[in-house]
Every structure is written in structure tokens, then in C-alpha cells.
Design a protein around this motif. Sequence first.
Motif, PDB file in Angstrom:
ATOM      1  N   ILE A  11       0.624  -1.177  -0.008  1.00 52.59           N
ATOM      2  CA  ILE A  11      -0.153   0.046  -0.291  1.00 52.59           C
ATOM      3  C   ILE A  11       0.584   1.527  -0.018  1.00 52.59           C
ATOM      4  CG2 ILE A  11      -2.136   1.297   1.376  1.00 52.59           C
ATOM      5  CD1 ILE A  11      -2.922  -0.997   1.927  1.00 52.59           C
ATOM      6  N   PHE A  12       1.976   1.533   1.545  1.00 49.92           N
ATOM      7  CA  PHE A  12       2.546   2.633   1.174  1.00 49.92           C
ATOM      8  C   PHE A  12       3.726   2.849  -0.951  1.00 49.92           C
ATOM      9  CE2 PHE A  12       2.740   2.279   6.171  1.00 49.92           C
ATOM     10  CZ  PHE A  12       1.169   3.031   5.893  1.00 49.92           C
ATOM     11  N   SER A  13       3.840   1.303  -1.023  1.00 51.62           N
ATOM     12  CA  SER A  13       4.585   1.612  -2.361  1.00 51.62           C
ATOM     13  C   SER A  13       3.298   2.207  -3.134  1.00 51.62           C
ATOM     14  CB  SER A  13       5.085   0.127  -2.924  1.00 51.62           C
ATOM     15  OG  SER A  13       6.288  -0.492  -1.867  1.00 51.62           O
ATOM     16  N   ALA A  14       2.190   1.767  -3.953  1.00 53.27           N
ATOM     17  CA  ALA A  14       1.569   2.526  -4.353  1.00 53.27           C
ATOM     18  C   ALA A  14       1.503   4.386  -4.010  1.00 53.27           C
ATOM     19  CB  ALA A  14       0.248   1.594  -4.506  1.00 53.27           C
ATOM     20  N   LEU A  15       1.188   4.186  -2.541  1.00 54.66           N
ATOM     21  CA  LEU A  15       1.183   5.655  -2.431  1.00 54.66           C
ATOM     22  C   LEU A  15       2.257   6.577  -2.575  1.00 54.66           C
ATOM     23  CD1 LEU A  15      -0.754   5.667   0.735  1.00 54.66           C
ATOM     24  CD2 LEU A  15      -1.457   6.644  -1.427  1.00 54.66           C
ATOM     25  N   MET A  16       3.355   5.712  -2.988  1.00 53.29           N
ATOM     26  CA  MET A  16       4.587   7.031  -3.240  1.00 53.29           C
ATOM     27  C   MET A  16       4.485   7.004  -4.362  1.00 53.29           C
ATOM     28  SD  MET A  16       6.797   7.835  -0.448  1.00 53.29           S
ATOM     29  CE  MET A  16       7.798   7.831  -1.482  1.00 53.29           C
ATOM     30  N   VAL A  17       4.371   6.028  -5.135  1.00 51.35           N
ATOM     31  CA  VAL A  17       4.294   6.183  -6.921  1.00 51.35           C
ATOM     32  C   VAL A  17       3.190   7.738  -7.597  1.00 51.35           C
ATOM     33  CG1 VAL A  17       3.369   5.229  -8.856  1.00 51.35           C
ATOM     34  CG2 VAL A  17       4.891   3.769  -7.108  1.00 51.35           C
ATOM     35  N   ILE A  57       7.016  12.819   2.071  1.00 49.63           N
ATOM     36  CA  ILE A  57       7.903  12.230   3.374  1.00 49.63           C
ATOM     37  C   ILE A  57       7.810  11.864   4.708  1.00 49.63           C
ATOM     38  CG2 ILE A  57       9.025  13.660   5.423  1.00 49.63           C
ATOM     39  CD1 ILE A  57       9.324  15.967   3.264  1.00 49.63           C
ATOM     40  N   VAL A  58       5.996  12.016   4.663  1.00 52.49           N
ATOM     41  CA  VAL A  58       5.669  10.866   5.835  1.00 52.49           C
ATOM     42  C   VAL A  58       4.935   9.913   5.436  1.00 52.49           C
ATOM     43  CG1 VAL A  58       3.134  10.567   7.239  1.00 52.49           C
ATOM     44  CG2 VAL A  58       4.232  13.206   7.083  1.00 52.49           C
ATOM     45  N   VAL A  59       4.554   8.983   4.383  1.00 51.84           N
ATOM     46  CA  VAL A  59       4.110   8.084   3.476  1.00 51.84           C
ATOM     47  C   VAL A  59       5.901   7.564   3.082  1.00 51.84           C
ATOM     48  CG1 VAL A  59       3.189   7.025   1.428  1.00 51.84           C
ATOM     49  CG2 VAL A  59       1.929   8.755   2.741  1.00 51.84           C
ATOM     50  N   PHE A  64      10.187   2.813   4.815  1.00 54.18           N
ATOM     51  CA  PHE A  64      11.214   3.120   4.933  1.00 54.18           C
ATOM     52  C   PHE A  64      10.874   1.965   6.717  1.00 54.18           C
ATOM     53  CE2 PHE A  64      15.402   4.108   7.260  1.00 54.18           C
ATOM     54  CZ  PHE A  64      15.947   3.323   6.633  1.00 54.18           C
ATOM     55  N   VAL A  65      10.258   2.224   7.631  1.00 53.90           N
ATOM     56  CA  VAL A  65       9.465   1.012   8.284  1.00 53.90           C
ATOM     57  C   VAL A  65       9.231  -0.175   8.070  1.00 53.90           C
ATOM     58  CG1 VAL A  65       8.521   1.683  10.532  1.00 53.90           C
ATOM     59  CG2 VAL A  65       9.778   3.343   9.820  1.00 53.90           C
ATOM     60  N   CYS A  66       8.233   0.173   7.167  1.00 60.11           N
ATOM     61  CA  CYS A  66       7.750  -1.337   6.736  1.00 60.11           C
ATOM     62  C   CYS A  66       9.233  -1.967   6.506  1.00 60.11           C
ATOM     63  CB  CYS A  66       7.269  -1.630   5.886  1.00 60.11           C
ATOM     64  SG  CYS A  66       5.034  -1.083   6.611  1.00 60.11           S
ATOM     65  N   ILE A  67       9.844  -1.648   4.945  1.00 55.29           N
ATOM     66  CA  ILE A  67      10.935  -2.595   5.095  1.00 55.29           C
ATOM     67  C   ILE A  67      11.496  -2.616   6.059  1.00 55.29           C
ATOM     68  CG2 ILE A  67      13.374  -2.018   3.098  1.00 55.29           C
ATOM     69  CD1 ILE A  67      11.403  -1.042   1.356  1.00 55.29           C
ATOM     70  N   VAL A  68      12.011  -1.266   7.232  1.00 55.10           N
ATOM     71  CA  VAL A  68      13.072  -2.133   7.953  1.00 55.10           C
ATOM     72  C   VAL A  68      12.726  -3.612   9.068  1.00 55.10           C
ATOM     73  CG1 VAL A  68      14.452  -1.738  10.091  1.00 55.10           C
ATOM     74  CG2 VAL A  68      14.112  -0.236   7.680  1.00 55.10           C
ATOM     75  N   VAL A  69      11.335  -3.286   9.049  1.00 56.17           N
ATOM     76  CA  VAL A  69      10.313  -4.364  10.252  1.00 56.17           C
ATOM     77  C   VAL A  69      11.027  -5.330   9.267  1.00 56.17           C
ATOM     78  CG1 VAL A  69       9.016  -4.981  10.994  1.00 56.17           C
ATOM     79  CG2 VAL A  69       9.506  -2.555  11.042  1.00 56.17           C
ATOM     80  N   LEU A  70      10.554  -5.438   7.667  1.00 58.93           N
ATOM     81  CA  LEU A  70      10.171  -6.646   7.674  1.00 58.93           C
ATOM     82  C   LEU A  70      10.965  -7.255   7.488  1.00 58.93           C
ATOM     83  CD1 LEU A  70       7.728  -6.103   4.276  1.00 58.93           C
ATOM     84  CD2 LEU A  70       7.246  -7.501   6.276  1.00 58.93           C
TER      85      LEU A  70
END
Length: 76
Positions: A11-17, A57-59, A64-70
Motif C-alpha cells: 500500500i505504501f509503495s503504491a502511495l509513494m508512486v 515525506i511521511v509516507v 522505510f519503516v515497513c522495509i526495516v521491520v520486514l
Amino acid sequence: MTVAFSIALIIFSALMVLLVLLHKGKGGGLSDLFGGGMSSSLGGSSVVEKNLDRITIVVGSLWFVCIVVLGLLLKN
């Protein structure tokens, strides 16, 4: 837990795009190829553009946090 963070990452990846594509081209890059350099405005001065910057910036931080946690979850 891993599935929840994987879904959040998608979801965050799609939002970033979408958010990056919404930004106004400032010239000097790939945006010039598609006519983005034609505008005479410097951009970034409107309230909408500043809010879009903050949301991006927030998204991006959440992405980034999702990537680190995964990464930490999958390491174990």
C-alpha cells in the motif's frame, strides 16, 4: 505479522508512486522529456505543494519503516 507488514508495504509503495507522480516537475530531469520544464513557475511555493511534500515525506518514512521491520522479521 509478516503478512500485515507485507500488505502495508504494498500500500505504501503504491502511495509513494502516486505522490511522486503528483509532484510538479522542477526541470533538469526526466520531467523535461515530457514537457515539465515548460512552466515558468519555480514550484514548491504553494500551500498544496508544501502539503504534498509533507505527505510524501511521511509516507516515505512509513515505507522505510515497513522495509526495516520486514527485514528484521524475515531475518529470524
